[in-house]
Motif scaffolding. Sequence first.
Motif, PDB file in Angstrom:
ATOM      1  N   PHE A  84       0.843  -0.988  -0.275  1.00  0.00           N
ATOM      2  CA  PHE A  84      -0.134  -0.265   0.597  1.00  0.00           C
ATOM      3  C   PHE A  84       0.857   1.333  -0.282  1.00  0.00           C
ATOM      4  CE2 PHE A  84      -2.422  -3.348   1.952  1.00  0.00           C
ATOM      5  CZ  PHE A  84      -3.546  -3.058   0.813  1.00  0.00           C
TER       6      PHE A  84
ATOM      7  N   PRO B 180      -0.208 -10.776  15.019  1.00  0.00           N
ATOM      8  CA  PRO B 180      -0.639 -10.357  15.349  1.00  0.00           C
ATOM      9  C   PRO B 180      -2.183  -9.179  14.747  1.00  0.00           C
ATOM     10  CG  PRO B 180       1.770 -10.247  14.919  1.00  0.00           C
ATOM     11  CD  PRO B 180       0.766 -11.666  14.796  1.00  0.00           C
ATOM     12  N   SER B 181      -1.949  -8.151  15.258  1.00  0.00           N
ATOM     13  CA  SER B 181      -2.932  -7.372  14.273  1.00  0.00           C
ATOM     14  C   SER B 181      -1.858  -6.782  13.583  1.00  0.00           C
ATOM     15  CB  SER B 181      -3.832  -6.204  15.396  1.00  0.00           C
ATOM     16  OG  SER B 181      -4.302  -5.622  15.262  1.00  0.00           O
TER      17      SER B 181
ATOM     18  N   PHE C  47       4.135   0.901   2.238  1.00  0.00           N
ATOM     19  CA  PHE C  47       4.053   0.040   3.046  1.00  0.00           C
ATOM     20  C   PHE C  47       4.235  -0.966   3.352  1.00  0.00           C
ATOM     21  CE2 PHE C  47       1.245  -2.042   6.080  1.00  0.00           C
ATOM     22  CZ  PHE C  47       2.235  -1.926   6.905  1.00  0.00           C
TER      23      PHE C  47
ATOM     24  N   ALA D 106       2.438  -4.314   2.842  1.00  0.00           N
ATOM     25  CA  ALA D 106       1.455  -4.968   3.761  1.00  0.00           C
ATOM     26  C   ALA D 106       2.276  -6.757   4.006  1.00  0.00           C
ATOM     27  CB  ALA D 106       0.299  -4.617   3.141  1.00  0.00           C
TER      28      ALA D 106
ATOM     29  N   LYS E 224      -3.233 -10.398   7.554  1.00  0.00           N
ATOM     30  CA  LYS E 224      -4.326 -11.569   7.054  1.00  0.00           C
ATOM     31  C   LYS E 224      -5.767 -10.846   6.924  1.00  0.00           C
ATOM     32  CE  LYS E 224      -5.238 -11.925  11.501  1.00  0.00           C
ATOM     33  NZ  LYS E 224      -3.912 -11.019  12.617  1.00  0.00           N
ATOM     34  N   THR E 225      -6.056 -10.280   6.946  1.00  0.00           N
ATOM     35  CA  THR E 225      -7.159  -9.454   6.227  1.00  0.00           C
ATOM     36  C   THR E 225      -6.725  -9.967   5.085  1.00  0.00           C
ATOM     37  OG1 THR E 225      -8.165  -8.898   7.912  1.00  0.00           O
ATOM     38  CG2 THR E 225      -8.543  -8.439   5.898  1.00  0.00           C
ATOM     39  N   THR E 226      -5.278  -8.557   4.882  1.00  0.00           N
ATOM     40  CA  THR E 226      -4.779  -8.522   3.052  1.00  0.00           C
ATOM     41  C   THR E 226      -5.039  -9.473   2.681  1.00  0.00           C
ATOM     42  OG1 THR E 226      -4.015  -6.927   4.104  1.00  0.00           O
ATOM     43  CG2 THR E 226      -3.214  -6.995   2.126  1.00  0.00           C
TER      44      THR E 226
HETATM   45  N1  LIG Z   1      -6.724   0.124   2.418  1.00  0.00           N
HETATM   46  C1  LIG Z   1      -4.942   0.023   3.044  1.00  0.00           C
HETATM   47  N2  LIG Z   1      -4.477   1.216   2.341  1.00  0.00           N
HETATM   48  C2  LIG Z   1      -3.330   1.023   3.544  1.00  0.00           C
HETATM   49  N3  LIG Z   1      -2.733   0.535   4.200  1.00  0.00           N
HETATM   50  C3  LIG Z   1      -3.335  -0.450   4.192  1.00  0.00           C
HETATM   51  C4  LIG Z   1      -4.960  -1.234   4.202  1.00  0.00           C
HETATM   52  N4  LIG Z   1      -5.496  -1.637   3.998  1.00  0.00           N
HETATM   53  C5  LIG Z   1      -4.603  -2.316   4.735  1.00  0.00           C
HETATM   54  N5  LIG Z   1      -3.677  -1.580   5.446  1.00  0.00           N
HETATM   55  C6  LIG Z   1      -2.348  -1.951   6.134  1.00  0.00           C
HETATM   56  O1  LIG Z   1      -1.748  -2.737   5.790  1.00  0.00           O
HETATM   57  C7  LIG Z   1      -1.570  -3.768   6.842  1.00  0.00           C
HETATM   58  C8  LIG Z   1      -2.272  -5.505   7.624  1.00  0.00           C
HETATM   59  O2  LIG Z   1      -3.540  -5.034   6.910  1.00  0.00           O
HETATM   60  P1  LIG Z   1      -4.579  -6.048   7.634  1.00  0.00           P
HETATM   61  O3  LIG Z   1      -6.530  -5.422   7.651  1.00  0.00           O
HETATM   62  O4  LIG Z   1      -4.246  -7.154   6.442  1.00  0.00           O
HETATM   63  O5  LIG Z   1      -4.543  -7.299   8.987  1.00  0.00           O
HETATM   64  P2  LIG Z   1      -5.016  -8.037   9.936  1.00  0.00           P
HETATM   65  O6  LIG Z   1      -3.805  -8.680   9.896  1.00  0.00           O
HETATM   66  O7  LIG Z   1      -6.228  -8.288   9.083  1.00  0.00           O
HETATM   67  O8  LIG Z   1      -4.941  -7.138  11.172  1.00  0.00           O
HETATM   68  P3  LIG Z   1      -5.928  -7.810  12.342  1.00  0.00           P
HETATM   69  O9  LIG Z   1      -6.386  -8.373  13.445  1.00  0.00           O
HETATM   70  O10 LIG Z   1      -6.027  -6.027  13.385  1.00  0.00           O
HETATM   71  O11 LIG Z   1      -7.563  -7.611  11.809  1.00  0.00           O
HETATM   72  C9  LIG Z   1      -1.821  -2.953   8.243  1.00  0.00           C
HETATM   73  O12 LIG Z   1      -0.870  -2.659   8.843  1.00  0.00           O
HETATM   74  C10 LIG Z   1      -3.051  -2.208   7.604  1.00  0.00           C
HETATM   75  O13 LIG Z   1      -3.063  -0.966   8.448  1.00  0.00           O
END
Ligand SMILES: Nc1ncnc2c1ncn2[C@@H]1O[C@H](COP(=O)(O)OP(=O)(O)OP(=O)(O)O)[C@@H](O)[C@H]1O
Lengths: 379, 298
Positions: A31, A55-56, A34, A36, A60-62
């Motif tokens: 992103f 961890p958060s 950054f 991800a 994972k969601t990405t």
């Molecule tokens: N559209 C976006 N633009 C910029 N950064 C993003 C975007 N989507 C996610 N990120 C960043 O990418 C990283 C991974 O995000 P993601 O949502 O995949 O985390 P996660 O592992 O699902 O976390 P959680 O357990 O809190 O849900 C994070 O640091 C987030 O800030």
Amino acid sequence: MAQPASRPVFAPWNDPAAKPLIQFKSVTKKFGEFVAIDDVTIDIFAQEFFALLGPSGCGKTTLMRMLAGFERPTKGQILLDGKDLADVPPNRRETNMMFQSYALFPHLSVWENIAFGLKRSPMPKGEIGPRVEQMLKLVRLDKFARRKPHQISGGQRQRVALARSLAKAPKLLLLDEPLGALDKKLRQDTQFELMDIQEKTGTTFLIVTHDQEEAMTVASRVAVMDHGKMIQIDTPDRIYEMPNSVYVADFIGDVNIIKGNAKPTGEGRFAISWAEGQPDIAAASGAGIAAGTPVHFAIRPEKIAISADKPADRANAVKGRIEDIAYLGNISTYKVELANGAMIKAQVANDRRLARRTFSWDDMVWLSFTDTAGVILMK
Amino acid sequence: MNFRRILLIATPYAWLVALFLVPFLIVFKISLSHYAISIPPYSPVFDISAGWEGFKTFLSKLDFDNYRFLSGDDLYWKAYLSSLQIAAISTIITLVVAYPIAYGMAQANDEWRPTLMMLVILPFWTSFLIRVYSWIGILSNEGFLNQILLGLGVIDTPLAIMNTNTAVYIGIVYTYLPFMVLPIYATLEKMDGSLIEAAEDLGCTRISAFWLVTLPLSKPGVIAGCFLVFIPALGEFVIPSLLGGSQTLMIGKVLWEEFFSNRDWPVASAVAVILLVLLIIPIILFQRNEQKQREANQ
Ligand SMILES: Nc1ncnc2c1ncn2[C@@H]1O[C@H](COP(=O)(O)OP(=O)(O)OP(=O)(O)O)[C@@H](O)[C@H]1O
Ligand SMILES: [Mg+2]
């Protein structure tokens, strides 16, 4: 762990001839600047129950959103059934996703939310009703079918989202923390339901969870992530018993980490010197480790026995004073301080009533463990 | 109830009584009087010094003659109907023009949105009258539009837009566009983007996701915008009198002529009272809609 011993072992990842359903080939997602997702390569096989743990903010969601088609990989390829997914729009992918935020349609009732995907599928009209009823029963929301999402509780909303993603019985189900808002009892029931569905329909599950116990119960394999990287991908028991790094050992469950220097003492045996005045730890490892290599020794609290006298038959025994006792119902955790100030946790099953427990605060006790109880970690 | 609470509740009511109810009662009273060549141009005139007897004779002289007259003369009914029609058509055109604008604004980058918002509100910075006058400069036979079209060779004779209903539609749509754009934008902007993703994930194309999710969810904004355009457009007077022609019949214009050309205050007042009654119906509907939405959001 998930499979009872009687069933044939389900381990396509060990079979070089098996074809993976999903392949991530050095996938990177950025992103802006950054990163991800950082150069991830994984194979997920049909009928797996694959859990993502981390961890958060670790990505994972990405990772899921790339599979569902909402994000494009910056680099690398994602294949489903051997076909590149890059140009397939989300509505043409044989995946359904349960969103972390649920994303229920606020203007539609619970019933219509669940029917939404079915109405857009080739399913005949007459079969939609019964299918929705079946889903409602599954998540125990039959009584709430007519309500709008804002008229039900958070846990109920989560179950609607789950039912909506399950309704189409897709090839691949992406569940982003599907059970987080449920109480323990309902969560366990739903976990078993999921495993049941998985068995009946043969759907492949990719599930994100923050609950390691959940990952351990339901998953065929677990992937531990950190900062967009896959740290370890393995079966739950191996992740727990044989973590490949301090990070994984620490992330999954409770663990004592002891820093020291290893020296070989025989075939696959090592002595770890770790503190002045404390005996070396005898440990086993398959890896070749040169003398003097700095290592971490990781041992789970439940692998450490606690006794009043020094046991004669254990490879390792150290003496200390009970600093704290945490009573957790079925088990108790003892925090024991050694002479050099190191704190070691030991866990004991509470097979006796509280009043008849042997040890209490400030007792001097012996902690002991065998030489195969822990693992030597290089990183 | 303590004093502060009473004060808090009394304030809006005091305003309503002073600025709405009292003027309305005065207008209503005039509508029940008769035309007279005097100052003020109607009778009876309420005279406090005549006492209780005077008040009774005053009351006895009031009647509904003007309303009877209005219902008898079909000019007025035609004017009301034509106003309703022009207001309804303009509202629909405004909606069709405003929705894509609001949608585009809601899709725009975060850093662009305040600018776009400014651009929508910008016309309010100049006088409404000047802006309507400038449309004369654009639409008239020698206006910019005809000049350009003639110059490009698209047409040979100037388009007669000025002094027609078309010009009135253009004027109303132009003037009230922001009132439609802003409420629609407000609902679209706060919509959760993952809903569209969920719809696509469940098999919708972009377009069907728009029809099945975006549009229904923006309904409250659409309804609010329609009322905000329809209600003032119904009583609109400046736009039809400046841009419309002789055949443009709008009740606002009729009202103005009764009042200032004929100086028949009682009939003009009766026209105004009926217009108010006509407006109250959509206003009540609007209030209901707001209420329902508030309940839904709880
Ligand atoms: N559209 C976006 N633009 C910029 N950064 C993003 C975007 N989507 C996610 N990120 C960043 O990418 C990283 C991974 O995000 P993601 O949502 O995949 O985390 P996660 O592992 O699902 O976390 P959680 O357990 O809190 O849900 C994070 O640091 C987030 O800030
Ligand atoms: Mg997430």
